[in-house]
Design a protein around this motif. Structure first.
Motif, PDB file in Angstrom:
ATOM      1  N   GLN A 188       0.654  39.301  32.246  1.00  0.00           N
ATOM      2  CA  GLN A 188      -0.512  38.897  31.462  1.00  0.00           C
ATOM      3  C   GLN A 188      -1.218  40.143  30.928  1.00  0.00           C
ATOM      4  OE1 GLN A 188      -3.600  36.653  33.517  1.00  0.00           O
ATOM      5  NE2 GLN A 188      -4.248  35.686  31.607  1.00  0.00           N
TER       6      GLN A 188
ATOM      7  N   LEU B  97       1.556  38.679  37.555  1.00  0.00           N
ATOM      8  CA  LEU B  97       1.221  37.511  38.377  1.00  0.00           C
ATOM      9  C   LEU B  97       2.449  37.036  39.133  1.00  0.00           C
ATOM     10  CD1 LEU B  97      -0.763  35.511  35.650  1.00  0.00           C
ATOM     11  CD2 LEU B  97      -1.729  36.919  37.462  1.00  0.00           C
TER      12      LEU B  97
ATOM     13  N   LEU C 147       6.247  34.539  30.930  1.00  0.00           N
ATOM     14  CA  LEU C 147       7.264  34.715  31.955  1.00  0.00           C
ATOM     15  C   LEU C 147       7.949  36.058  31.796  1.00  0.00           C
ATOM     16  CD1 LEU C 147       8.887  33.461  34.303  1.00  0.00           C
ATOM     17  CD2 LEU C 147      10.508  32.638  32.578  1.00  0.00           C
TER      18      LEU C 147
ATOM     19  N   TYR D 113       5.132  36.624  36.235  1.00  0.00           N
ATOM     20  CA  TYR D 113       4.583  36.502  34.891  1.00  0.00           C
ATOM     21  C   TYR D 113       3.800  37.773  34.587  1.00  0.00           C
ATOM     22  CZ  TYR D 113       5.582  31.527  34.074  1.00  0.00           C
ATOM     23  OH  TYR D 113       6.200  30.333  33.848  1.00  0.00           O
TER      24      TYR D 113
ATOM     25  N   ARG E  99      -6.894  39.713  28.432  1.00  0.00           N
ATOM     26  CA  ARG E  99      -7.483  38.638  27.638  1.00  0.00           C
ATOM     27  C   ARG E  99      -6.440  37.831  26.844  1.00  0.00           C
ATOM     28  NH1 ARG E  99     -12.981  39.462  27.747  1.00  0.00           N
ATOM     29  NH2 ARG E  99     -13.419  38.106  25.975  1.00  0.00           N
ATOM     30  N   LYS E 100      -5.221  37.840  27.354  1.00  0.00           N
ATOM     31  CA  LYS E 100      -4.158  37.064  26.713  1.00  0.00           C
ATOM     32  C   LYS E 100      -3.590  36.048  27.700  1.00  0.00           C
ATOM     33  CE  LYS E 100      -3.791  39.472  22.831  1.00  0.00           C
ATOM     34  NZ  LYS E 100      -3.986  38.883  21.487  1.00  0.00           N
ATOM     35  N   GLU E 101      -2.677  35.214  27.211  1.00  0.00           N
ATOM     36  CA  GLU E 101      -2.056  34.235  28.089  1.00  0.00           C
ATOM     37  C   GLU E 101      -0.907  34.860  28.880  1.00  0.00           C
ATOM     38  OE1 GLU E 101      -1.600  34.540  24.900  1.00  0.00           O
ATOM     39  OE2 GLU E 101       0.377  33.814  24.260  1.00  0.00           O
ATOM     40  N   PRO E 102      -0.590  34.316  30.059  1.00  0.00           N
ATOM     41  CA  PRO E 102       0.565  34.810  30.823  1.00  0.00           C
ATOM     42  C   PRO E 102       1.868  34.443  30.118  1.00  0.00           C
ATOM     43  CG  PRO E 102      -0.924  33.504  32.197  1.00  0.00           C
ATOM     44  CD  PRO E 102      -1.316  33.265  30.780  1.00  0.00           C
TER      45      PRO E 102
ATOM     46  N   PHE F 291      -0.264  30.271  41.500  1.00  0.00           N
ATOM     47  CA  PHE F 291      -0.317  31.646  41.039  1.00  0.00           C
ATOM     48  C   PHE F 291      -1.074  32.543  42.002  1.00  0.00           C
ATOM     49  CE2 PHE F 291       1.099  31.572  36.551  1.00  0.00           C
ATOM     50  CZ  PHE F 291       1.271  30.215  36.391  1.00  0.00           C
ATOM     51  N   GLY F 292      -0.589  33.753  42.160  1.00  0.00           N
ATOM     52  CA  GLY F 292      -1.351  34.776  42.852  1.00  0.00           C
ATOM     53  C   GLY F 292      -2.437  35.314  41.939  1.00  0.00           C
ATOM     54  N   GLY F 293      -3.317  36.144  42.505  1.00  0.00           N
ATOM     55  CA  GLY F 293      -4.431  36.679  41.742  1.00  0.00           C
ATOM     56  C   GLY F 293      -4.051  37.778  40.766  1.00  0.00           C
TER      57      GLY F 293
ATOM     58  N   PHE G  78       8.549  33.282  40.526  1.00  0.00           N
ATOM     59  CA  PHE G  78       8.590  33.916  39.215  1.00  0.00           C
ATOM     60  C   PHE G  78       7.613  35.075  39.187  1.00  0.00           C
ATOM     61  CE2 PHE G  78      10.748  30.253  37.383  1.00  0.00           C
ATOM     62  CZ  PHE G  78      10.288  29.200  38.149  1.00  0.00           C
TER      63      PHE G  78
END
Lengths: 109, 114
Positions: free
Chosen positions: A38, A87, A46, A36, A41-44, A99-101, A34
């Protein structure tokens, strides 16, 4: 070696440009992938799933290359609002998501 | 509206104190997760739960504890044993515990240890 690796960037591109990110994964048995998005300062959230046959959603195209164990994300006609961290996500040996960085994209006017 | 609610959004803690982060979902999802994110890094899995009254350690469970007494709730306790607790904590849920479903995230809790 990390299970999912990405170039952290930042990728600085002008509006309207096409930009591509690659992500490599180490687990050859990974089944699910997948992208994602982001925001700072927020959530990831999809962005899109990645299928073996590749998939496209508007300006975004995701592709999977199993032979070389990488997935890619192509963004065409970049908008200022595309600025975010992207991500890369794959499934690991335990069938959990890893997850990748993240790759940071900055689209400039 | 369905979603995941995390609280508090910001939390300051003194060294040696335990702190509990709340995570509630009304999506009727079976699986719930806690991730930790450090600056410039990806998400690392702390704990996950695929069903009520059951949970499993993730990659970095040391210094953390969880409970899953209700389907809707999955609180995370950051104990004093966690050596470097300052981070952004994200709770997520999914319809299944397998890697083929979308993860829905809460807005996160930012913990700072003073």
């Amino acid at each position: 070696r990390k299970e999912v690796e990405q170039d952290p960037g930042p990728f600085n591109v002008p509006e309207g440009a096409t930009v591509a990110f690659n992500c490599t994964y180490s687990n050859s048995a990974s089944q699910s992938f997948f992208w994602y998005r982001q925001d700072c300062r927020k959530e990831p959230k999809l962005l899109m799933s990645v299928y073996s046959s590749g998939n496209e959603d508007g300006r975004f195209t995701a592709q999977l290359n199993r032979a070389s164990q990488y997935i890619s994300l192509l963004i065409r006609d970049s908008k200022l609002s595309d600025s975010a961290t992207y991500l890369c996500v794959g499934s690991n040996a335990g069938n959990m998501l890893t997850f990748g960085g993240g790759t940071r994209l900055m689209v400039k006017p | 509206d369905g979603g995941i609610t995390q609280s508090p959004k910001y939390l300051f803690r003194k060294e040696g104190q335990n702190v509990t982060l709340s995570c509630e979902q009304n999506l009727n999802h079976d699986a719930m997760y806690w991730y930790r994110q450090d600056p410039g890094q990806g998400l690392r899995l702390i704990y996950y739960s695929q069903i009520v009254n059951d949970f499993q350690k993730g990659d970095i469970a040391e210094g953390y504890s969880v409970s899953r007494e209700k389907k809707e709730s999955f609180p995370l306790t950051v104990t004093s044993a966690q050596k470097n607790p300052t981070a952004f904590y994200l709770c997520a849920s999914s319809t299944t515990g397998l890697a083929n479903g979308e993860l829905f995230f809460g807005e996160g809790s930012r913990l700072t240890v003073l």
